[in-house]
Scaffold this active site. Structure first.
Site: not given
Ligand code: GCW
Length: 712
Positions: A181-182, A224, A301, A305, A338, A350, A374, A379, A407, A556
């Site tokens: 992913e990414r 995920n 996580k 999402e 997280r 957000r 983060k 994000d 990303e 989004w």
């Molecule tokens: O920025 C988003 C990403 C998702 C990522 C999520 C996260 C792993 O687009 O792909 O999922 O953050 O950090 O959980």
């Protein structure tokens, strides 16, 4: 060695001169003779400077290793590989220092250095690498090699160094079927279908690279998470990886699927307060430790999402984390929970979500829980203010999550050196305990006396031969590790060091490349999201789409973030708007709350600014935007020129690779600039000043191009 076979047809019909020409061409174009980037910063090329090589040869005629563990053996072996290659002469590993000779002595002794730290000392003519743990000796050995790769005098090698943060980890967002992913550098490094029987030697090189910069933990699967990783079959695969990593001082962790008791265990619920669920996790954890005795713990996580979590049962994040903490505690494992959460509320900001959900849980987490935050509140944007959670959970260890994979920073096409981004956040002053309460001091535990400290980088590695896709993105992995060890290092010092290890030691090109690296992030921000704009992205997070106004949830869309209208641009987060600023200490919010004095890089994060408003730069908002988009784009031409100037000093294959990517980067910078300006123009009702080259197409044409990126 280059092998050369003369084709039969040539043998018959070509002259010797033709053959020689062909031979030369084959040598000069043979990719096998070029640097493919696989060796990263551990190149160990022979030292051309004979004076330096002679001095080193005199100082290093043996490596003495007490030889009591795999980690020490690997330290000695790395020194042997590195020195032998750099000196062009095999250096032996011995048990005890040879008399009347000079060499390197590895020593484990309680007093040497604290924690994972090491010291390098000159004792007589020997160089002693000492630490209280085997891993410290390994880190010290890599530090010594770094010193020698930079061709610095042996006499100056003496140093004492300890990491400021305990858990220095990579987080891999790797999926069981091999995708990432990414990820932008090929597929996953982990070959799940071959493991555990086949153990790719590349895992060892991965571990070496990490150990060389002090990384001591890795989460091998995506947050995920698939419950598959908790099955016995997969745990044995993970154990095979852990077996390789352990020998380099690296612990292995897993991301877990919170609903595993249901999906895997067949229980009716995954409620963290349910006794059966708790027992399931306790049993599962015991099983994990029976297979991986030094397992690190879980990364989670949850309720984010669409991932399951404790809130599905009316429980809190603390309830969920503590259940897992209880299962891990007997084994000294940790839970890394997280804080990346946000709800689909059209009226909420957000920006405020993580703070709103977590700050009130401070002090409610078990001792072996770390909450991982983060760097910014949204994000991983190209530039964000620091997350307001930092400083606001004094009773809960907060870990840092940075993203190495690009990303939002142009994937593997755009050259963005991320250390300035990391430093900007780490050096930011939260003021929670007065001036000097930097984010770094929160993360390293010194401000609130956290018993556990952690910093994580979402990995940018993949199966590409050069590991990171863009050759220059290796520097982001490197810089993360170096800062995780010592956040006081400067972005510049790390850039210089990485360049010397990876590309060239010649001072002029080193200076030129370092210069590109240091400016690259600001250049990207200028053509991508200047003045505090954010998230103008499509689903792929690559192409510009500031017009995107429809999605399954408001946050989004792009318009949710930039809020362009006929009056102006930007998100009002002051008291007249969402008041997210109240989540910061007054010293911080005061500096950002006043549109007149708010630093320009953060302006549109916090203010809706009129198009005609004069900014501190002396330009109006619209003019400043045009200025930034155009100078940012033009600066990529400067990067190209600067890079062209180092051609003779850098490996030809790497030089050509980066040259190609820079051409693409410029094209795409124009694309970003035009998309934004054409989209914003009708709102601003102003023309792009005539001194700039006008966009080549219309907004509709740019949109069509973006659509290509979204096609299935
Ligand atoms: O920025 C988003 C990403 C998702 C990522 C999520 C996260 C792993 O687009 O792909 O999922 O953050 O950090 O959980």
């Amino acid at each position: 060695m280059i092998t050369f076979t003369i084709p039969a047809s040539y043998r018959r019909s070509r002259s010797l001169a033709q053959l020689l020409l062909l031979f030369t061409l084959v040598i000069s174009t043979n990719p096998a003779s070029a640097d493919d980037g696989y060796r990263l910063w551990l190149r160990y090329d022979i030292i051309q400077n004979t004076q330096v090589r002679t001095a080193y040869t005199r100082s290093f005629s043996f490596i003495a290793n007490p030889g009591t563990s795999d980690i020490l053996d690997n330290a000695a072996r790395e020194l042997q590989t590195g020195l032998s290659a750099m000196l062009g002469k095999q250096i032996p590993i011995v048990r005890t220092p040879a008399k009347n000779q000079n060499g390197i002595v590895l020593t484990v002794s309680g007093a040497a250095a604290s924690g994972d730290g090491y010291s390098i000392q000159r004792q007589g003519e020997n160089t002693v690498v000492a630490a209280s743990k085997d891993a410290g000796v390994l880190y010290g050995s890599f530090a010594l090699l770094r010193h020698l790769q930079q061709q610095l005098p042996v006499e100056n090698a003496a140093v004492q160094s300890s990491p400021k943060i305990q858990l220095r980890m990579l987080n891999h967002w790797d999926n069981p079927e091999g995708t990432i992913e990414r990820g932008y550098a090929g597929s996953s490094l982990w070959k799940w279908y071959e493991l555990p029987e086949t153990v790719d030697p590349r895992y060892t090189d991965y571990a070496r690279a990490n150990a060389s910069i002090g990384i001591n933990g890795t989460v091998v699967n995506n947050v995920n998470a698939s419950a598959r990783f908790l099955t016995a079959e997969y745990l044995h695969k993970v154990a095979a990886l852990a077996g390789v990593f352990r020998r380099y001082g690296i612990k292995t962790y897993l991301s877990i699927h919170f609903a595993a008791p249901k999906t895997l265990g067949g229980l009716k619920t995954s409620d963290p307060l349910d006794p059966e669920v708790r027992k399931w996790w306790t049993d599962k954890t015991k099983e994990i430790y029976s297979i991986i005795p030094d397992f690190g713990g879980f990364l989670v996580k949850a309720n984010s999402e669409g991932e399951p979590g404790p809130q599905d049962y009316g429980r809190t994040h603390a309830d969920g984390a503590n259940m897992l903490a209880e299962a891990l505690a007997p084994f000294k494992g940790v839970v890394i929970w997280r804080a990346f959460v946000y709800k689909a509320d059209p009226n909420a900001d957000r920006f405020k979500a993580a703070y709103d959900e977590f700050a009130s849980l401070d002090g409610k987490f078990a001792k072996n829980v770390i909450v991982q935050v983060k760097n910014g509140p949204i994000d991983f944007q190209p530039r964000e203010p620091f997350s307001p959670l930092f400083g606001n959970m004094p009773g809960t260890p907060l870990g840092m999550e940075f993203q190495l994979t690009q990303e939002y920073l142009g994937f593997a096409t755009h050259w963005v050196y991320e250390a300035p981004l990391f430093k900007e956040c780490l050096d930011a002053d939260t003021h929670v305990k007065g001036k000097g309460s930097t984010v770094a001091r929160i993360v390293d535990g010194s401000l609130h006396n956290y018993p556990l400290t952690c910093i994580a980088g979402v990995a940018n590695t993949g199966s590409d031969r050069n590991w990171t896709g863009h050759p220059m993105a290796q520097a982001n992995w490197y810089a993360f590790g170096r800062l995780a060890w010592d956040h006081a290092l400067s972005a510049e010092a790390i850039a210089r060091e990485w360049t010397q290890l990876t590309l060239t030691t010649q001072p002029k090109p080193v200076a030129a490349i370092t210069d590109i690296m240091l400016r690259s992030r600001d250049i990207y921000v200028d053509y991508n999201t200047p003045l505090g704009l954010s998230r103008p992205w499509t689903g792929a997070h690559y192409a510009p789409e500031p017009w995107q106004n429809r999605s399954s949830r408001p946050d989004w869309t792009a318009i949710y973030y930039h809020r362009a209208d006929s009056l102006g641009l930007g998100f009002d987060r002051t008291a007249t708007g969402s008041n997210a600023l109240e989540q910061y200490r007054p010293e911080v919010s005061r500096a950002w709350a006043n549109a007149e004095t708010c630093p320009l890089p953060y302006l549109l994060w916090f203010h809706h600014i009129a198009w005609t408003k004069k900014l501190s730069s002396g330009r109006t908002l619209w003019d400043e935007l045009c200025h930034r988009f155009y100078t940012g784009t033009d600066s990529v031409l400067w990067m190209q020129k600067q890079w062209a100037s180092v051609r003779s000093s850098v490996d030809p294959a790497i030089h050509a690779d980066v040259t190609g990517r820079l051409l693409k980067q410029h094209k795409e910078a124009i694309w970003w600039r035009d998309a934004w300006l054409l989209y914003l123009q009708p709102f601003s009702k102003q023309a792009i000043p005539a001194r700039y080259p006008q966009p080549e197409g219309t907004l509709e044409e740019v949109k069509k191009r973006v659509k290509v990126y979204l096609m299935r």
